[in-house]
Design a protein around this motif. Structure first.
Motif, PDB file in Angstrom:
ATOM      1  N   MET A 155       6.614   4.236   6.084  1.00 29.24           N
ATOM      2  CA  MET A 155       6.491   5.385   5.187  1.00 29.24           C
ATOM      3  C   MET A 155       7.817   6.122   5.052  1.00 29.24           C
ATOM      4  SD  MET A 155       2.732   6.930   5.956  1.00 29.24           S
ATOM      5  CE  MET A 155       2.255   6.247   7.537  1.00 29.24           C
ATOM      6  N   LYS A 156       8.520   6.311   6.160  1.00 29.67           N
ATOM      7  CA  LYS A 156       9.815   6.980   6.113  1.00 29.67           C
ATOM      8  C   LYS A 156      10.817   6.176   5.293  1.00 29.67           C
ATOM      9  CE  LYS A 156       9.991   9.707  10.342  1.00 29.67           C
ATOM     10  NZ  LYS A 156      10.724   9.896  11.601  1.00 29.67           N
ATOM     11  N   THR A 157      10.790   4.861   5.440  1.00 35.35           N
ATOM     12  CA  THR A 157      11.695   3.997   4.689  1.00 35.35           C
ATOM     13  C   THR A 157      11.434   4.128   3.196  1.00 35.35           C
ATOM     14  OG1 THR A 157      11.836   2.430   6.517  1.00 35.35           O
ATOM     15  CG2 THR A 157      12.429   1.604   4.337  1.00 35.35           C
ATOM     16  N   GLU A 158      10.177   4.104   2.808  1.00 31.76           N
ATOM     17  CA  GLU A 158       9.839   4.209   1.387  1.00 31.76           C
ATOM     18  C   GLU A 158      10.249   5.567   0.831  1.00 31.76           C
ATOM     19  OE1 GLU A 158       8.680   3.229  -2.361  1.00 31.76           O
ATOM     20  OE2 GLU A 158       8.974   1.904  -0.642  1.00 31.76           O
ATOM     21  N   LEU A 159      10.016   6.646   1.587  1.00 36.23           N
ATOM     22  CA  LEU A 159      10.447   7.975   1.134  1.00 36.23           C
ATOM     23  C   LEU A 159      11.958   8.029   0.943  1.00 36.23           C
ATOM     24  CD1 LEU A 159       8.218  10.398   3.229  1.00 36.23           C
ATOM     25  CD2 LEU A 159       8.238  10.148   0.753  1.00 36.23           C
ATOM     26  N   ARG A 160      12.687   7.458   1.868  1.00 37.16           N
ATOM     27  CA  ARG A 160      14.145   7.465   1.763  1.00 37.16           C
ATOM     28  C   ARG A 160      14.620   6.635   0.573  1.00 37.16           C
ATOM     29  NH1 ARG A 160      18.672  10.171   2.082  1.00 37.16           N
ATOM     30  NH2 ARG A 160      20.392   8.913   2.798  1.00 37.16           N
ATOM     31  N   GLN A 161      13.992   5.498   0.322  1.00 35.78           N
ATOM     32  CA  GLN A 161      14.378   4.672  -0.821  1.00 35.78           C
ATOM     33  C   GLN A 161      14.115   5.398  -2.132  1.00 35.78           C
ATOM     34  OE1 GLN A 161      12.245   1.008  -0.325  1.00 35.78           O
ATOM     35  NE2 GLN A 161      13.879   0.084   0.906  1.00 35.78           N
ATOM     36  N   ARG A 162      12.995   6.094  -2.203  1.00 37.04           N
ATOM     37  CA  ARG A 162      12.691   6.867  -3.426  1.00 37.04           C
ATOM     38  C   ARG A 162      13.683   7.997  -3.596  1.00 37.04           C
ATOM     39  NH1 ARG A 162       6.089   7.275  -3.719  1.00 37.04           N
ATOM     40  NH2 ARG A 162       5.711   5.040  -3.509  1.00 37.04           N
ATOM     41  N   GLU A 163      14.098   8.620  -2.506  1.00 38.43           N
ATOM     42  CA  GLU A 163      15.068   9.708  -2.574  1.00 38.43           C
ATOM     43  C   GLU A 163      16.412   9.199  -3.086  1.00 38.43           C
ATOM     44  OE1 GLU A 163      17.459  12.063   0.819  1.00 38.43           O
ATOM     45  OE2 GLU A 163      15.268  12.230   0.958  1.00 38.43           O
TER      46      GLU A 163
ATOM     47  N   GLU B  96       0.830  -1.197   0.000  1.00 36.80           N
ATOM     48  CA  GLU B  96       0.000   0.000   0.000  1.00 36.80           C
ATOM     49  C   GLU B  96       0.868   1.253   0.000  1.00 36.80           C
ATOM     50  OE1 GLU B  96      -2.461  -0.352   3.429  1.00 36.80           O
ATOM     51  OE2 GLU B  96      -3.497  -2.116   2.676  1.00 36.80           O
ATOM     52  N   VAL B  97       1.944   1.222   0.763  1.00 37.71           N
ATOM     53  CA  VAL B  97       2.846   2.375   0.850  1.00 37.71           C
ATOM     54  C   VAL B  97       3.525   2.606  -0.498  1.00 37.71           C
ATOM     55  CG1 VAL B  97       4.949   3.256   1.927  1.00 37.71           C
ATOM     56  CG2 VAL B  97       3.232   2.111   3.320  1.00 37.71           C
ATOM     57  N   LYS B  98       3.970   1.542  -1.150  1.00 36.81           N
ATOM     58  CA  LYS B  98       4.650   1.667  -2.438  1.00 36.81           C
ATOM     59  C   LYS B  98       3.724   2.160  -3.534  1.00 36.81           C
ATOM     60  CE  LYS B  98       8.394  -1.518  -1.631  1.00 36.81           C
ATOM     61  NZ  LYS B  98       9.237  -2.568  -2.173  1.00 36.81           N
ATOM     62  N   GLY B  99       2.417   1.934  -3.376  1.00 33.76           N
ATOM     63  CA  GLY B  99       1.456   2.357  -4.381  1.00 33.76           C
ATOM     64  C   GLY B  99       1.103   3.837  -4.313  1.00 33.76           C
ATOM     65  N   LEU B 100       1.490   4.508  -3.258  1.00 37.93           N
ATOM     66  CA  LEU B 100       1.158   5.923  -3.088  1.00 37.93           C
ATOM     67  C   LEU B 100       2.147   6.822  -3.820  1.00 37.93           C
ATOM     68  CD1 LEU B 100       0.371   6.007   0.738  1.00 37.93           C
ATOM     69  CD2 LEU B 100      -1.285   6.109  -1.114  1.00 37.93           C
ATOM     70  N   GLU B 101       1.651   7.965  -4.269  1.00 42.61           N
ATOM     71  CA  GLU B 101       2.510   8.999  -4.839  1.00 42.61           C
ATOM     72  C   GLU B 101       3.292   9.656  -3.694  1.00 42.61           C
ATOM     73  OE1 GLU B 101       2.764  10.022  -8.090  1.00 42.61           O
ATOM     74  OE2 GLU B 101       1.496   8.318  -8.630  1.00 42.61           O
ATOM     75  N   ILE B 102       4.395  10.310  -4.030  1.00 42.66           N
ATOM     76  CA  ILE B 102       5.235  10.951  -3.007  1.00 42.66           C
ATOM     77  C   ILE B 102       4.442  11.993  -2.227  1.00 42.66           C
ATOM     78  CG2 ILE B 102       7.240  12.440  -2.627  1.00 42.66           C
ATOM     79  CD1 ILE B 102       8.639  10.954  -4.872  1.00 42.66           C
ATOM     80  N   LYS B 103       3.651  12.794  -2.942  1.00 47.67           N
ATOM     81  CA  LYS B 103       2.861  13.843  -2.301  1.00 47.67           C
ATOM     82  C   LYS B 103       1.879  13.238  -1.295  1.00 47.67           C
ATOM     83  CE  LYS B 103       0.749  17.864  -4.183  1.00 47.67           C
ATOM     84  NZ  LYS B 103      -0.033  18.451  -5.272  1.00 47.67           N
ATOM     85  N   ASP B 104       1.188  12.179  -1.708  1.00 48.67           N
ATOM     86  CA  ASP B 104       0.230  11.511  -0.823  1.00 48.67           C
ATOM     87  C   ASP B 104       0.935  10.862   0.363  1.00 48.67           C
ATOM     88  OD1 ASP B 104      -1.807  12.201  -2.577  1.00 48.67           O
ATOM     89  OD2 ASP B 104      -1.649  10.315  -3.685  1.00 48.67           O
ATOM     90  N   LEU B 105       2.102  10.312   0.104  1.00 52.63           N
ATOM     91  CA  LEU B 105       2.868   9.646   1.151  1.00 52.63           C
ATOM     92  C   LEU B 105       3.296  10.638   2.228  1.00 52.63           C
ATOM     93  CD1 LEU B 105       3.947   6.853   1.860  1.00 52.63           C
ATOM     94  CD2 LEU B 105       5.991   7.376   0.564  1.00 52.63           C
ATOM     95  N   VAL B 106       3.734  11.812   1.809  1.00 52.71           N
ATOM     96  CA  VAL B 106       4.152  12.848   2.761  1.00 52.71           C
ATOM     97  C   VAL B 106       2.955  13.314   3.603  1.00 52.71           C
ATOM     98  CG1 VAL B 106       5.022  15.217   2.951  1.00 52.71           C
ATOM     99  CG2 VAL B 106       6.123  13.603   1.391  1.00 52.71           C
TER     100      VAL B 106
END
Length: 64
Positions: free
Chosen positions: A53-61, A5-15
Motif C-alpha cells: 500500500m505504501k509503495t502504491e501511494l508513493r508511485q501515485r504521488e 487489488e491495491v491499484k484498484g483502490l482510490e487514494i482515499k480508500d487506500l489511506v
C-alpha cells in the motif's frame, strides 16, 4: 491483498485501509508477545500488505 487489488483502490480508500492495517499489525504484534499466535506468518503477511500500500501511494504521488 494482491497488487491488483491495491491499484484498484482510490487514494482515499487506500489511506484508510493503510491506517487500519497498521493498527491491526500493532494489535497482532502486541497479542503475539503476550500469547503466541497460532499462525505467526500472519504478521509477515500484514507487513507485506502495508508495504504494498505504501509503495502504491508513493508511485501515485510521483506520477502526479
Amino acid at each position: 491483498m494482491k497488487m491488483k487489488e491495491v491499484k484498484g483502490l482510490e487514494i482515499k480508500d487506500l489511506v484508510e485501509k493503510l491506517k487500519a492495517s497498521k493498527a491491526n499489525l500493532n494489535q497482532m504484534m502486541l497479542n503475539h508477545k503476550i500469547t503466541p499466535l497460532e499462525n505467526p506468518s500472519q504478521i509477515k503477511a500484514a507487513r507485506r500488505d502495508i508495504a504494498r500500500m505504501k509503495t502504491e501511494l508513493r508511485q501515485r504521488e510521483l506520477n502526479k
